[in-house]
Each structure stands twice: as structure tokens, then as C-alpha cells.
Scaffold this motif. Structure first.
Motif, PDB file in Angstrom:
ATOM      1  N   SER A 119      75.016 -39.564  30.799  1.00  0.00           N
ATOM      2  CA  SER A 119      74.936 -40.032  32.188  1.00  0.00           C
ATOM      3  C   SER A 119      75.914 -39.200  33.024  1.00  0.00           C
ATOM      4  O   SER A 119      76.841 -39.737  33.640  1.00  0.00           O
ATOM      5  N   VAL A 120      75.702 -37.901  32.998  1.00  0.00           N
ATOM      6  CA  VAL A 120      76.608 -36.946  33.669  1.00  0.00           C
ATOM      7  C   VAL A 120      75.764 -35.908  34.391  1.00  0.00           C
ATOM      8  O   VAL A 120      74.549 -35.825  34.168  1.00  0.00           O
ATOM      9  N   GLY A 121      76.389 -35.090  35.200  1.00  0.00           N
ATOM     10  CA  GLY A 121      75.671 -34.039  35.917  1.00  0.00           C
ATOM     11  C   GLY A 121      75.012 -33.059  34.943  1.00  0.00           C
ATOM     12  O   GLY A 121      75.536 -32.827  33.841  1.00  0.00           O
ATOM     13  N   PRO A 122      73.878 -32.477  35.336  1.00  0.00           N
ATOM     14  CA  PRO A 122      73.139 -31.592  34.425  1.00  0.00           C
ATOM     15  C   PRO A 122      73.926 -30.354  34.025  1.00  0.00           C
ATOM     16  O   PRO A 122      73.654 -29.758  32.986  1.00  0.00           O
ATOM     17  N   GLU A 123      74.943 -30.007  34.822  1.00  0.00           N
ATOM     18  CA  GLU A 123      75.729 -28.815  34.477  1.00  0.00           C
ATOM     19  C   GLU A 123      76.512 -29.012  33.185  1.00  0.00           C
ATOM     20  O   GLU A 123      76.997 -28.061  32.592  1.00  0.00           O
ATOM     21  N   TYR A 124      76.632 -30.274  32.727  1.00  0.00           N
ATOM     22  CA  TYR A 124      77.390 -30.538  31.498  1.00  0.00           C
ATOM     23  C   TYR A 124      76.499 -30.677  30.261  1.00  0.00           C
ATOM     24  O   TYR A 124      76.996 -30.807  29.154  1.00  0.00           O
ATOM     25  N   PHE A 125      75.184 -30.716  30.464  1.00  0.00           N
ATOM     26  CA  PHE A 125      74.281 -31.014  29.336  1.00  0.00           C
ATOM     27  C   PHE A 125      74.501 -30.080  28.144  1.00  0.00           C
ATOM     28  O   PHE A 125      74.622 -30.520  27.012  1.00  0.00           O
ATOM     29  N   THR A 126      74.513 -28.775  28.428  1.00  0.00           N
ATOM     30  CA  THR A 126      74.540 -27.841  27.286  1.00  0.00           C
ATOM     31  C   THR A 126      75.894 -27.878  26.576  1.00  0.00           C
ATOM     32  O   THR A 126      75.944 -27.851  25.348  1.00  0.00           O
ATOM     33  N   THR A 127      76.974 -27.987  27.347  1.00  0.00           N
ATOM     34  CA  THR A 127      78.309 -28.045  26.714  1.00  0.00           C
ATOM     35  C   THR A 127      78.390 -29.260  25.803  1.00  0.00           C
ATOM     36  O   THR A 127      78.856 -29.176  24.661  1.00  0.00           O
ATOM     37  N   ILE A 128      77.941 -30.395  26.309  1.00  0.00           N
ATOM     38  CA  ILE A 128      78.039 -31.620  25.499  1.00  0.00           C
ATOM     39  C   ILE A 128      77.157 -31.508  24.253  1.00  0.00           C
ATOM     40  O   ILE A 128      77.594 -31.794  23.146  1.00  0.00           O
ATOM     41  N   ALA A 129      75.916 -31.050  24.472  1.00  0.00           N
ATOM     42  CA  ALA A 129      74.991 -30.994  23.328  1.00  0.00           C
ATOM     43  C   ALA A 129      75.544 -30.071  22.243  1.00  0.00           C
ATOM     44  O   ALA A 129      75.521 -30.419  21.053  1.00  0.00           O
ATOM     45  N   SER A 130      76.080 -28.915  22.633  1.00  0.00           N
ATOM     46  CA  SER A 130      76.549 -28.020  21.575  1.00  0.00           C
ATOM     47  C   SER A 130      77.831 -28.549  20.939  1.00  0.00           C
ATOM     48  O   SER A 130      78.026 -28.422  19.737  1.00  0.00           O
ATOM     49  N   ASN A 131      78.673 -29.204  21.712  1.00  0.00           N
ATOM     50  CA  ASN A 131      79.866 -29.804  21.103  1.00  0.00           C
ATOM     51  C   ASN A 131      79.510 -30.939  20.143  1.00  0.00           C
ATOM     52  O   ASN A 131      80.178 -31.127  19.129  1.00  0.00           O
ATOM     53  N   ILE A 132      78.477 -31.686  20.474  1.00  0.00           N
ATOM     54  CA  ILE A 132      78.033 -32.761  19.567  1.00  0.00           C
ATOM     55  C   ILE A 132      77.613 -32.141  18.230  1.00  0.00           C
ATOM     56  O   ILE A 132      78.012 -32.574  17.152  1.00  0.00           O
ATOM     57  N   ALA A 133      76.810 -31.077  18.344  1.00  0.00           N
ATOM     58  CA  ALA A 133      76.307 -30.451  17.123  1.00  0.00           C
ATOM     59  C   ALA A 133      77.463 -29.839  16.320  1.00  0.00           C
ATOM     60  O   ALA A 133      77.573 -30.070  15.109  1.00  0.00           O
ATOM     61  N   GLU A 134      78.334 -29.107  17.014  1.00  0.00           N
ATOM     62  CA  GLU A 134      79.389 -28.391  16.285  1.00  0.00           C
ATOM     63  C   GLU A 134      80.424 -29.308  15.664  1.00  0.00           C
ATOM     64  O   GLU A 134      80.993 -28.991  14.623  1.00  0.00           O
ATOM     65  N   SER A 135      80.665 -30.435  16.294  1.00  0.00           N
ATOM     66  CA  SER A 135      81.710 -31.307  15.746  1.00  0.00           C
ATOM     67  C   SER A 135      81.163 -32.257  14.687  1.00  0.00           C
ATOM     68  O   SER A 135      81.885 -33.118  14.202  1.00  0.00           O
ATOM     69  N   GLY A 136      79.896 -32.109  14.337  1.00  0.00           N
ATOM     70  CA  GLY A 136      79.336 -32.937  13.268  1.00  0.00           C
ATOM     71  C   GLY A 136      79.107 -34.383  13.680  1.00  0.00           C
ATOM     72  O   GLY A 136      79.057 -35.282  12.847  1.00  0.00           O
ATOM     73  N   LEU A 137      78.949 -34.625  14.978  1.00  0.00           N
ATOM     74  CA  LEU A 137      78.721 -36.002  15.433  1.00  0.00           C
ATOM     75  C   LEU A 137      77.345 -36.536  15.023  1.00  0.00           C
ATOM     76  O   LEU A 137      77.131 -37.738  14.968  1.00  0.00           O
ATOM     77  N   GLY A 138      76.437 -35.615  14.802  1.00  0.00           N
ATOM     78  CA  GLY A 138      75.137 -36.040  14.286  1.00  0.00           C
ATOM     79  C   GLY A 138      75.236 -36.001  12.772  1.00  0.00           C
ATOM     80  O   GLY A 138      75.462 -34.951  12.196  1.00  0.00           O
ATOM     81  N   SER A 139      75.093 -37.160  12.120  1.00  0.00           N
ATOM     82  CA  SER A 139      75.268 -37.188  10.671  1.00  0.00           C
ATOM     83  C   SER A 139      73.919 -37.079   9.973  1.00  0.00           C
ATOM     84  O   SER A 139      72.933 -37.668  10.402  1.00  0.00           O
ATOM     85  N   ALA A 140      73.905 -36.353   8.877  1.00  0.00           N
ATOM     86  CA  ALA A 140      72.658 -36.182   8.123  1.00  0.00           C
ATOM     87  C   ALA A 140      72.204 -37.501   7.500  1.00  0.00           C
ATOM     88  O   ALA A 140      71.036 -37.682   7.177  1.00  0.00           O
ATOM     89  N   ALA A 141      73.135 -38.447   7.380  1.00  0.00           N
ATOM     90  CA  ALA A 141      72.779 -39.712   6.728  1.00  0.00           C
ATOM     91  C   ALA A 141      72.088 -40.697   7.680  1.00  0.00           C
ATOM     92  O   ALA A 141      71.620 -41.746   7.266  1.00  0.00           O
ATOM     93  N   GLY A 142      72.026 -40.357   8.959  1.00  0.00           N
ATOM     94  CA  GLY A 142      71.358 -41.241   9.919  1.00  0.00           C
ATOM     95  C   GLY A 142      70.592 -40.385  10.908  1.00  0.00           C
ATOM     96  O   GLY A 142      70.386 -39.210  10.673  1.00  0.00           O
ATOM     97  N   TRP A 143      70.147 -40.983  12.004  1.00  0.00           N
ATOM     98  CA  TRP A 143      69.463 -40.165  12.999  1.00  0.00           C
ATOM     99  C   TRP A 143      70.353 -39.928  14.212  1.00  0.00           C
ATOM    100  O   TRP A 143      71.309 -40.664  14.454  1.00  0.00           O
ATOM    101  N   LYS A 144      70.029 -38.893  14.968  1.00  0.00           N
ATOM    102  CA  LYS A 144      70.725 -38.691  16.229  1.00  0.00           C
ATOM    103  C   LYS A 144      69.689 -38.475  17.326  1.00  0.00           C
ATOM    104  O   LYS A 144      68.606 -37.927  17.056  1.00  0.00           O
TER     105      LYS A 144
END
Ligand code: BG6
Length: 484
Positions: A119-144
Motif C-alpha cells: 500500500s505504497v507509491g508505485p515507485e517503491y514496488f520494484t525495490t520492495i519486491a526484490s528485497n522480499i525475494a533477496e531476504s528470503g521472506l518468501g519461504s519455500a515451505a509456504g506460499w507467497k
């Protein structure tokens, strides 16, 4: 429903306050949130959990469609919420976030299913998405899942770039693009209007339909959004997304009991069948307008160029009307007229299907009647109305029959959409294919506006829009229905 952690970026923002918390609360009251549910709000401000929770309580009191009657129930809802400070660009903050999520998952015995709502401005979408992926916030044991809301790009190229970036971190099935018009109950109804009604099905083609009119008129002006709106205009703000989504939903031909995949496939087919306009054809098919001063509901209002933050020479469109053609077996030759604008006479979103005159017989209109119409009211009234002709004192007379009127106590768009995202149902989200095709169709309009190939028509605030938009239909022998 599977247990989930709802990770909300922009938790202190306006959209969260007005729409997201009230929607979650109403889902909770309706028993439509998972038993085990945790929400972690993220923002820049240094808030405590208690302060965050009291803010949510305030937002519910102010914006929930239901009044809070059961205090204990409301408390049990807000106790599910935690708050953490996060700087969107700092990778360390995401690692810290992972620790917090995991700790809550252990405490509540939740599997690592995580929904990231941006729920943020679109200019932040890519930074957040790649940080989510890189920091392992999406776990293989569940869904993201990733939930984002328009604007998805500023034009075709930037939309493609955005999508390519997001695609590095999330698969298409994991991305839920909100177009809140697709959450509106009457727009969702369009899915079954034709497929579940043989009567309508029998008439649903160019043989019987003369034209389709889709209107989204607003009384509000640019409000406090000059910085955003003056760069996007009605074409990007409403037309590329909400208006074309309504067109797709109306024009799809679905099999009965369609799957989410069917809906997406058929919507895409509609977009593929839209006859493209070349840049030089835009001015004959598209009207761009801007409001001048006038009055709304008896109150004088400023013209667009006098609004705070808008330049005196702004050529921005606060209104757009267009004629579109869907070149498929059913719709070939039926014009779709679409219009949307700010500072018009009333707030109304509606679709009108105008039927042709009866074949091989004297004109009903000449005999005092009117064309048969199907009116689908989307907002603020919701309902379906049919206009037929009857005979009274020897003369034809049109009568309007209300077929359906929605009850007032129905879920709001965000409730429907958040629920669907939680259960993973993509039916009423915008697939990338649709978004891309919509941008591709709109791009020549953006270019023609940019190069001033289309005159800027003016319309008085409080009117039904520029006279040029009436002429667009008059050229084909039609007029807009139900203008106030
Ligand atoms: C938003 C636009 O997407 O939709 C706004 O950015 C517009 O400019 C709003 O006012 C209209 O939504 P609704 O649901 O009030 O018709």
C-alpha cells in the motif's frame, strides 16, 4: 482458508486507514479471515504496537461500513496486529522483518504463508519486491503473494519494465494486481449476466445490440492530488484500467461455470479484438476535455487550471470519451462509447446497453416509444433496470422496470478483493496480459495527447462533459442515456 501472515507495507498510510483495515475487520466479523491470522504493519514512523492498534481502532470507527457493536470482538481483531519500522531501501530491515514474522509464526503456529500487500507509491514496488525475494521472506515451505494496486506503469514501456522487474521476484500467479472496480459487486455480476441468463444470451450480439455506453462520472475535482493527477490525466487514472476492465467484463462471452482461467482467457480475447487506433485516428474517436469553473450541487467550484498545484497552461485531460470497436463474432459493428471525467454533474458509474429497433416493422420510436435499454448501475446505486415499451391510450410509452436492486449491506470492493487474494482466487485481479494490452491500446492516445493532435475541449464544472462528446455519438445517430 489457510492461515496466513499479512505483511502490510504502508501501514500508516491513507489507503490502509480508509480501505484495508475496515475491509479486514468486516471480513473478520463475517468469519472470512483464517482462524490463525497475523498482520504485521510496516512504515517509516516509529510507532509502538499499542499506538498502531489504537490507530486501527480509530480507522474502523471512522470508515467501517459496520458500526462496532461488540467491543470485545473488535479488541480480539486488533490484537492480531503488530507494527515494525521499516526503511524500504534497507536490506537489513527486511532481515529483521523476517525474524519478526518467523517469531509470530512460531507463537501462533502458522505455516509460512505470507501475503505482501504494497500500500505504497508505485515507485517503491520494484525495490520492495526484490528485497522480499533477496531476504528470503518468501519461504519455500509456504506460499507467497504480492498484492499491488495501480498505477502499473505510466505508459506501455514503463509498464513492461515494471512487470519485468517484478517478474524476477514473483511469478505471475503470485501477483495480485488490484483494480478496485473489479471488486465492485455489480462489476463482478457482469461475469454471469450473459452466461447465466438465456434471455440475455439470446440478445447478446450485434444482431440486437445497437451500442454500449460505459460512464464513470465524478463530481470531485483534482482534490489534493495535483502532483499526481496533472501527470496522468483521466486517460491513465481511469480509462486505461477501470474503464477498459468494465468493457472487458461486459464484452466477454463465458461458458457457464467458468473458471478463473476462462475469465482471464476471454478478457484477453476481448482486448485482442479491440480495433487499434493509430495516432492519426485518435482525434476522430477520442475527446479530451478539461473542466472550467462552474458549480456543483449549488456550490461554485474552480476551473482545473486554477486548482492549487496546477499550472495555468496545463493541457491535462480531466475528461475522456472514446469510441471503441470490438472486432469479434459477437460485437463486430457495435460501438462501445466510454467516458469518464471529474467535476461532472453527478457521481455515477453505469453501463447502458441500447438495443436495436425491431426489424421489419415501423419504428417504435416514431410511434412514441424508445429503444429497449438495459441499464447496469454500478455506483453509487447498484441495480439492473430494463426499459421496455408499453401501450397507453393508444400510444407507445417506455416503462422502466427495476430488475434488481442491491441491498445496502453488501461487502465493499476491498473486502471482496482481499478475501480473494487470501484464498488465492485470481478471477477479479488484472492479469499482466490485460494490463499490457490495455496500455498498448491506449499508447497512441497518450502520444496524440502529448503531441496535441487532439484539441482540448472545455466543459463547465457541473455539466455532463464537453459538447464534443455528445457529437461523437450524434455522428452515429445515438446519444448518451441517463444524463442528468
Ligand atoms: C481511482 C482514481 O482509481 O478511482 C480516482 O485514482 C477516482 O481519481 C477513483 O476518483 C474513483 O473510484 P470510485 O470507486 O469512487 O468510483
Amino acid at each position: 482458508m489457510e492461515p496466513v501472515t499479512f505483511v502490510l507495507f504502508g501501514a500508516t498510510g491513507d489507503l490502509a486507514k480508509r480501505k484495508i483495515y475496515p475491509a479486514l475487520y468486516n471480513l473478520f466479523v463475517d468469519g472470512k479471515l483464517p482462524e490463525a491470522f497475523s498482520l504485521i504493519g510496516l512504515g517509516r514512523r516509529d510507532w509502538t504496537d499499542e499506538f498502531f492498534q489504537s490507530n486501527i481502532e480509530q480507522s474502523l470507527r471512522q470508515f467501517s461500513r459496520r458500526e462496532i457493536q461488540d467491543q470485545a470482538l473488535m479488541q480480539s481483531f486488533i490484537r492480531k496486529f503488530r507494527y515494525t519500522v521499516l526503511d524500504i531501501g534497507r536490506t537489513d530491515d527486511y532481515k529483521k522483518l523476517l525474524g519478526i514474522i518467523e517469531e509470530r509464526e512460531r507463537a501462533l503456529q502458522l505455516p509460512p504463508n505470507r501475503m505482501f500487500y504494497l500500500s505504497v507509491g508505485p515507485e517503491y514496488f520494484t525495490t520492495i519486491a526484490s528485497n522480499i525475494a533477496e531476504s528470503g521472506l518468501g519461504s519455500a515451505a509456504g506460499w507467497k503473494r504480492l498484492v499491488i494496486e495501480k498505477p502499473f506503469g505510466h505508459d506501455l514501456q514503463s509498464a513492461r519494465d515494471l512487470n519485468e522487474h517484478l517478474g524476477k521476484s514473483f511469478a505471475e500467479e503470485e501477483i495480485f494486481r488490484i483494480d478496485h472496480y473489479l471488486g465492485k459487486p455489480m462489476v463482478q455480476n457482469l461475469e454471469v449476466l450473459e452466461s447465466a441468463n438465456p434471455i440475455i444470451q439470446a440478445l447478446w450480439s450485434n444482431r440486437y445490440i445497437a451500442n454500449v455506453q460505459i460512464t464513470a462520472s465524478e463530481t470531485v475535482g483534482v482534490e489534493e492530488r495535483a502532483g499526481y493527477y496533472d501527470h496522468v490525466g483521466a486517460v491513465r487514472d481511469m480509462f486505461q484500467n477501470h474503464m477498459l476492465q468494465m468493457l472487458m467484463m461486459l464484452a466477454i462471452h463465458l461458458p457457464h461455470n467458468s473458471s478463473p482461467g476462462d475469465v482471464r482467457k476471454h478478457k484477453k480475447q476481448v482486448m485482442e479484438a479491440l480495433i487499434p487506433l493509430s495516432k492519426s485516428e485518435v482525434s476522430a474517436n477520442v475527446i479530451r476535455g478539461q473542466y472550467t469553473s462552474g458549480s456543483i450541487g449549488g456550490n461554485p467550484v474552480k476551473g482545473y487550471r486554477s486548482e492549487p498545484g496546477i499550472g495555468a497552461g496545463s493541457m491535462n485531460d480531466t475528461y475522456i470519451a472514446a469510441k471503441l470497436q470490438v472486432d469479434d463474432y459477437f460485437w463486430r459493428g457495435v460501438p462501445f462509447y466510454i467516458r469518464t471525467g471529474k467535476r461532472l454533474s453527478e457521481k455515477s458509474t453505469r453501463i447502458v446497453v441500447e438495443f436495436k429497433e425491431a426489424l421489419h416493422q415501423a419504428s417504435t420510436v416514431a410511434l412514441g416509444g424508445a429503444p429497449n435499454l438495459l441499464l447496469i448501475e454500478i455506483n453509487p446505486n447498484e441495480g439492473i433496470m430494463l426499459q421496455l415499451n408499453t401501450k397507453e391510450n393508444g400510444e407507445l410509452k417506455p416503462v422502466q422496470i427495476q430488475l434488481h436492486e442491491s441491498s445496502k449491506d453488501i461487502p465493499e470492493a476491498y473486502e471482496n478483493l482481499i478475501f480473494d487474494a487470501l484464498v488465492g482466487n485470481p478471477t477479479f485481479f488484472a492479469h499482466w496480459d490485460e494490463v499490457e494490452l490495455a496500455w498498448a491500446w491506449v499508447q497512441p492516445i497518450l502520444d496524440a495527447f502529448q503531441e496535441n493532435l487532439v484539441p482540448l475541449a472545455s466543459y463547465e464544472a457541473g455539466s455532463n462533459g464537453p459538447a464534443e462528446a455528445d457529437a461523437l455519438l450524434a455522428e452515429d445517430g445515438f446519444h448518451w442515456w441517463f444524463d442528468s
